[in-house]
Design an enzyme around this catalytic site. Structure first.
Site, PDB file in Angstrom:
ATOM      1  N   PRO A  24      56.037  36.068  29.166  1.00 42.40           N
ATOM      2  CA  PRO A  24      55.452  35.326  30.099  1.00 42.40           C
ATOM      3  C   PRO A  24      54.094  34.691  30.300  1.00 42.40           C
ATOM      4  O   PRO A  24      53.756  33.531  31.011  1.00 42.40           O
ATOM      5  CB  PRO A  24      56.194  35.749  31.164  1.00 42.40           C
ATOM      6  CG  PRO A  24      55.839  37.550  31.256  1.00 42.40           C
ATOM      7  CD  PRO A  24      55.087  37.777  29.990  1.00 42.40           C
ATOM      8  N   GLU A  66      45.585  41.447  29.472  1.00 45.74           N
ATOM      9  CA  GLU A  66      43.767  42.233  29.125  1.00 45.74           C
ATOM     10  C   GLU A  66      44.440  43.566  28.976  1.00 45.74           C
ATOM     11  O   GLU A  66      43.693  44.243  29.690  1.00 45.74           O
ATOM     12  CB  GLU A  66      43.024  42.196  29.663  1.00 45.74           C
ATOM     13  CG  GLU A  66      42.944  42.344  31.365  1.00 45.74           C
ATOM     14  CD  GLU A  66      43.238  41.080  32.073  1.00 45.74           C
ATOM     15  OE1 GLU A  66      44.842  40.375  31.712  1.00 45.74           O
ATOM     16  OE2 GLU A  66      43.333  41.459  33.582  1.00 45.74           O
ATOM     17  N   HIS A  69      38.863  35.248  26.308  1.00 47.96           N
ATOM     18  CA  HIS A  69      39.362  34.889  27.605  1.00 47.96           C
ATOM     19  C   HIS A  69      39.931  36.372  28.136  1.00 47.96           C
ATOM     20  O   HIS A  69      39.424  37.394  28.928  1.00 47.96           O
ATOM     21  CB  HIS A  69      40.477  34.720  28.188  1.00 47.96           C
ATOM     22  CG  HIS A  69      40.643  34.722  29.353  1.00 47.96           C
ATOM     23  ND1 HIS A  69      40.142  33.659  30.550  1.00 47.96           N
ATOM     24  CD2 HIS A  69      41.765  35.620  30.587  1.00 47.96           C
ATOM     25  CE1 HIS A  69      40.743  34.638  31.641  1.00 47.96           C
ATOM     26  NE2 HIS A  69      41.267  34.886  31.882  1.00 47.96           N
ATOM     27  N   GLU A  70      40.683  36.742  26.989  1.00 43.97           N
ATOM     28  CA  GLU A  70      41.285  38.692  26.968  1.00 43.97           C
ATOM     29  C   GLU A  70      39.868  39.580  26.387  1.00 43.97           C
ATOM     30  O   GLU A  70      39.701  40.225  27.704  1.00 43.97           O
ATOM     31  CB  GLU A  70      42.349  38.624  26.660  1.00 43.97           C
ATOM     32  CG  GLU A  70      43.789  37.774  26.990  1.00 43.97           C
ATOM     33  CD  GLU A  70      44.091  37.287  28.087  1.00 43.97           C
ATOM     34  OE1 GLU A  70      43.760  38.501  29.028  1.00 43.97           O
ATOM     35  OE2 GLU A  70      44.606  36.248  28.532  1.00 43.97           O
ATOM     36  N   HIS A 115      37.494  39.837  29.469  1.00 42.68           N
ATOM     37  CA  HIS A 115      37.398  41.141  30.942  1.00 42.68           C
ATOM     38  C   HIS A 115      37.944  42.694  30.470  1.00 42.68           C
ATOM     39  O   HIS A 115      37.819  43.250  31.337  1.00 42.68           O
ATOM     40  CB  HIS A 115      39.453  40.791  30.782  1.00 42.68           C
ATOM     41  CG  HIS A 115      40.575  39.562  31.606  1.00 42.68           C
ATOM     42  ND1 HIS A 115      40.104  39.749  32.743  1.00 42.68           N
ATOM     43  CD2 HIS A 115      41.360  38.746  31.348  1.00 42.68           C
ATOM     44  CE1 HIS A 115      40.768  39.268  32.982  1.00 42.68           C
ATOM     45  NE2 HIS A 115      41.308  38.532  32.616  1.00 42.68           N
ATOM     46  N   GLU A 139      39.592  37.400  37.218  1.00 45.81           N
ATOM     47  CA  GLU A 139      39.915  36.277  36.528  1.00 45.81           C
ATOM     48  C   GLU A 139      38.694  34.710  36.716  1.00 45.81           C
ATOM     49  O   GLU A 139      38.303  34.482  35.861  1.00 45.81           O
ATOM     50  CB  GLU A 139      40.728  35.356  37.210  1.00 45.81           C
ATOM     51  CG  GLU A 139      42.201  36.654  37.025  1.00 45.81           C
ATOM     52  CD  GLU A 139      42.118  36.759  35.384  1.00 45.81           C
ATOM     53  OE1 GLU A 139      41.596  35.793  34.422  1.00 45.81           O
ATOM     54  OE2 GLU A 139      42.919  37.667  35.159  1.00 45.81           O
ATOM     55  N   ASP A 156      52.126  37.848  43.230  1.00 47.55           N
ATOM     56  CA  ASP A 156      52.866  37.103  41.955  1.00 47.55           C
ATOM     57  C   ASP A 156      52.922  35.704  42.924  1.00 47.55           C
ATOM     58  O   ASP A 156      53.264  34.094  42.379  1.00 47.55           O
ATOM     59  CB  ASP A 156      53.930  37.343  41.934  1.00 47.55           C
ATOM     60  CG  ASP A 156      54.042  38.096  40.570  1.00 47.55           C
ATOM     61  OD1 ASP A 156      52.621  38.402  39.578  1.00 47.55           O
ATOM     62  OD2 ASP A 156      54.597  39.281  40.306  1.00 47.55           O
ATOM     63  N   TYR A 181      41.097  31.280  38.871  1.00 42.50           N
ATOM     64  CA  TYR A 181      39.866  31.310  38.020  1.00 42.50           C
ATOM     65  C   TYR A 181      39.334  30.478  38.157  1.00 42.50           C
ATOM     66  O   TYR A 181      37.811  29.582  37.160  1.00 42.50           O
ATOM     67  CB  TYR A 181      41.511  30.517  36.882  1.00 42.50           C
ATOM     68  CG  TYR A 181      42.286  31.508  36.629  1.00 42.50           C
ATOM     69  CD1 TYR A 181      42.035  32.201  35.246  1.00 42.50           C
ATOM     70  CD2 TYR A 181      43.451  32.171  37.445  1.00 42.50           C
ATOM     71  CE1 TYR A 181      43.461  33.240  34.755  1.00 42.50           C
ATOM     72  CE2 TYR A 181      44.425  33.153  36.928  1.00 42.50           C
ATOM     73  CZ  TYR A 181      44.436  33.316  35.824  1.00 42.50           C
ATOM     74  OH  TYR A 181      45.438  34.656  35.514  1.00 42.50           O
ATOM     75  N   MET A 236      54.671  31.295  32.044  1.00 42.18           N
ATOM     76  CA  MET A 236      55.188  30.722  32.820  1.00 42.18           C
ATOM     77  C   MET A 236      54.290  29.990  33.722  1.00 42.18           C
ATOM     78  O   MET A 236      54.521  28.516  34.055  1.00 42.18           O
ATOM     79  CB  MET A 236      55.071  31.290  34.027  1.00 42.18           C
ATOM     80  CG  MET A 236      56.456  33.325  33.950  1.00 42.18           C
ATOM     81  SD  MET A 236      55.882  34.324  35.932  1.00 42.18           S
ATOM     82  CE  MET A 236      54.348  34.813  35.059  1.00 42.18           C
TER      83      MET A 236
END
Ligand code: BES
Ligand code: ZN
Length: 630
Positions: free
Chosen positions: A284, A289, A313-314, A317, A336, A400, A408, A584
């Site tokens: 999703p 990370e 990006h990951e 982290h 983030e 969530d 971000y 998502m």
């Protein structure tokens, strides 16, 4: 009349009831509004995990041995659980009394373990909990063979962030607490077991792992499937099903370069190994990370490395998030916002021409600002309290439900503002390295960041002018927008005026030289404006060869445009897109747009309900809200 009135008040009443229920449970910890645990009494230091992966029952069956250090005299240990069946709790071979409170949806429940005698400050306790997970654990997705590329074997993977680790293991499921772990996982021999730690070769269907850097519970991760690997760098393997292995190897071939650029900016990579797992389409997120092992969706395999910023990006982290961790999800921007900020610096540092690099960094920041504007002004609204950089999650707001681009993009924009005030990248990069060194292996909140920054820059007058209260605690758009270089965006704006001018013709040469991200920017601008006529949009699609693109960021935006222009002929493509992958960030806005199109609303709901059993729990839960289903 009276009946209607009662129904109208029902939602308010339910919210109130939920609030009272959450409060009455005495539930949520003062350190972390999303956790029941009380790490101020005794804190988890190390966990040994033993799991047997049972694909028939869709459960993990096993135990955890948790080492606690007592911080305050206590006769109880309190942990988070969700849908776990606890079979036994032991201390030094003696069974202990325990109690699982009623579930507080969607947070799970409080597990209270009673010690035989009060423990004193400084005591060390090793508690063994035997338990099984539930097939409906929100932190695990059990895929049927048809949901994999191989179509012959099932697959399971976990997603702990933000607060789903409690459905995988009983734990202090708060990033305030960081612990090391080792694990021994048994699975049928045709399967490969991967976790977020250093892996040893399997012996007798058992694979062992070791994570010796302390991590928050949300980084405990597992994936089990029929997998292959390729070596893509001195410290990196890529894992995936054999159908995707060559594409993955090619797409991720630059990982070692990304790692070295990241180390240059942030300091040594502390996690030894950096592996990547490319998951089946149901995954999703655009990335996760997990320590030592980033999870990526297959849509990252665009065939042109145009999704490298996701990988970077990951990777970032590994410093912000995994090494310096938000103490709870109110301070999620420390994970983030920092990571986006660093991701853009590292991506730009890979461009050799300095001027081009600067322009590219600013262009990506502008894309982020576009995204933030869409979220704050159109989707959530400027007075919505979850548009605060530090939202208030007390009183039962689930992380969530408060997830958005705000942490971000408002977060990274704030850091850019601070960088400009401080004197620019050279000065601020030194600060970043110093911040990471100072807080590595700790969990911190926004006030600690502020205090450190103000102390570091105590002689800098500019930084004394920052309106911290507005930046951190006020809803809406940021109070100051940095002066970004707009040269790469200008080409897009020029074209936009052409598109909206009925007297000019559209030509492929308009976009031929665009980078994928300039094209993404163009589509996003079109989304943010009033819809084009169906005819105009179709012409645009054909001439610009939109359907030839394999980039999911492009496909997703294109389909949103088709929905907004009410192109019924594209509805099948739309459903195919949302049914064939699980990200998502793509499918939620599409479903929201479909909901706004009254003529297709019911069809969208039917399509969703058919897909729901095969969807990741959180995706199903949030899209249900997007489509206003019960
Ligand atoms: N850590 C997040 C994913 C995440 C966030 C999982 C919150 C669960 C709850 C990951 O690093 C991330 O930020 N992914 C982004 C994409 C990224 C390239 C900006 C995402 O999936 O939206
Ligand atoms: Zn992230």
């Amino acid at each position: 009349m009276a009946g209607n009135c009662v129904y109208a008040m029902l939602p308010c009443f339910l919210v109130l009831l939920h609030f009272i229920q959450v409060r009455a449970m005495g539930a949520l910890s003062p350190l972390d509004p999303s956790s029941f645990s009380k790490p101020d009494l005794a804190i988890m230091k190390h966990v040994s995990i033993f799991w047997n992966v049972d694909f028939d029952k869709k459960i993990l069956d096993g135990s955890v041995a948790i080492n606690f250090e007592v911080l305050q005299s206590t006769s109880e240990l309190i942990l988070d659980v969700k849908n776990l069946t606890i079979e036994k709790v032991e201390l030094d071979g003696t069974p202990l009394q325990y109690k699982v409170d009623n579930e507080v949806p969607p947070f799970g429940a409080k597990l209270t373990i009673t010690l035989p005698k009060p423990a004193a400050t400084g005591d060390k306790l090793k508690i063994i909990i035997k338990y099984i997970t539930s097939p409906s654990a929100p932190g695990l997705q059990w895929l049927k063979p048809k949901q994999t590329l191989g179509k012959t074997h099932p697959y399971v993977y976990s997603q702990g962030e933000p607060v789903h680790a409690r459905s995988i293991l009983p734990c202090q499921d708060t990033p305030t607490v960081k612990f090391t772990y080792d694990a021994e996982v048994t699975a049928p021999k045709e399967f490969t077991v991967l976790m977020s730690g250093l892996r040893s070769e399997p012996k007798n269907n058992k694979t062992s792992f070791q994570q010796s850097v302390p991590i928050p519970a949300y980084l405990v991760a597992l994936a089990v499937g029929v997998l292959e690997y390729r070596k893509i760098g001195p410290r990196s393997l890529v894992w995936t099903e054999k159908e995707n292995i060559e594409k993955s190897e090619w797409e991720l071939a630059e990982v070692e370069n990304y790692l070295q650029a990241a180390e240059k900016l942030c300091g040594k990579y502390e996690w030894t190994q950096y592996d990547v797992l490319v998951l089946p389409p149901a995954f999703p997120h655009t990335g996760m990370e997990n320590s030592c092992l980033t999870f990526l969706p297959p849509s990252v395999l665009a065939g042109d490395r145009s999704m490298s910023h996701n990988v970077i990006h990951e990777i970032m982290h590994s410093w912000t998030g995994n090494l310096v961790t938000n103490t709870n999800f109110e301070h999620f921007w420390l994970n983030e916002g920092f990571t986006v900020f660093l991701e853009r610096k590292v991506s730009a540092s890979l461009i050799s021409d300095k001027e081009e690099a600067r322009k590219s960094r600013d262009f990506h920041s502008l894309l982020g600002l576009q995204d933030l504007t869409d979220t704050v002004k159109d989707h959530l609204g400027v007075t919505n309290p979850i548009t605060r950089l530090v939202p208030d999650l007390t009183g039962g707001v689930h992380p969530d439900d408060s997830f958005s681009s705000v942490p971000y993009e408002k977060g990274s924009l704030f850091l850019r503002y601070l960088e400009d005030l401080s004197g620019g990248p050279d000065v601020f990069d030194d600060f970043m390295r110093s911040y990471i060194k100072k807080f590595r292996r700790q969990s911190i909140n926004s006030e600690q960041f502020k205090a450190y920054l103000l102390d570091y820059f105590k002689d800098n007058q500019n930084l004394k002018t920052v309106d911290w209260n507005t930046w951190l605690y006020t809803s809406g758009m940021p109070p100051v927008i940095p002066d970004y270089d707009t040269s790469l965006a200008k080409e897009v704006s020029k074209l936009l005026s052409t598109i909206y001018n009925d007297n000019t013709t559209i030509d492929y040469n308009d976009v031929k030289k665009f980078t994928p991200h300039q094209f993404i920017h163009l589509l996003q601008e079109l989304i943010n404006r009033s819809p084009l006529t169906v005819d105009k949009l179709r012409t645009l699609g054909e001439i610009y060869k939109v359907s030839e693109s394999k980039n999911a960021e492009i496909a997703y935006r294109w389909l949103r445009l088709c929905i907004r222009s009410r192109d019924l002929s594209k509805l099948n493509d739309v459903f195919e897109f949302v049914n064939n992958q699980g990200i998502m960030n793509y499918i939620r806005p599409i479903y929201r747009d479909l909901y706004d199109w009254k003529e297709v609303r019911e069809q969208a709901r039917e399509n969703f309900l058919k897909q729901e059993p095969d969807m990741f729990h959180v995706a199903a839960y949030t899209i249900r809200q997007d489509l206003h289903i019960n």
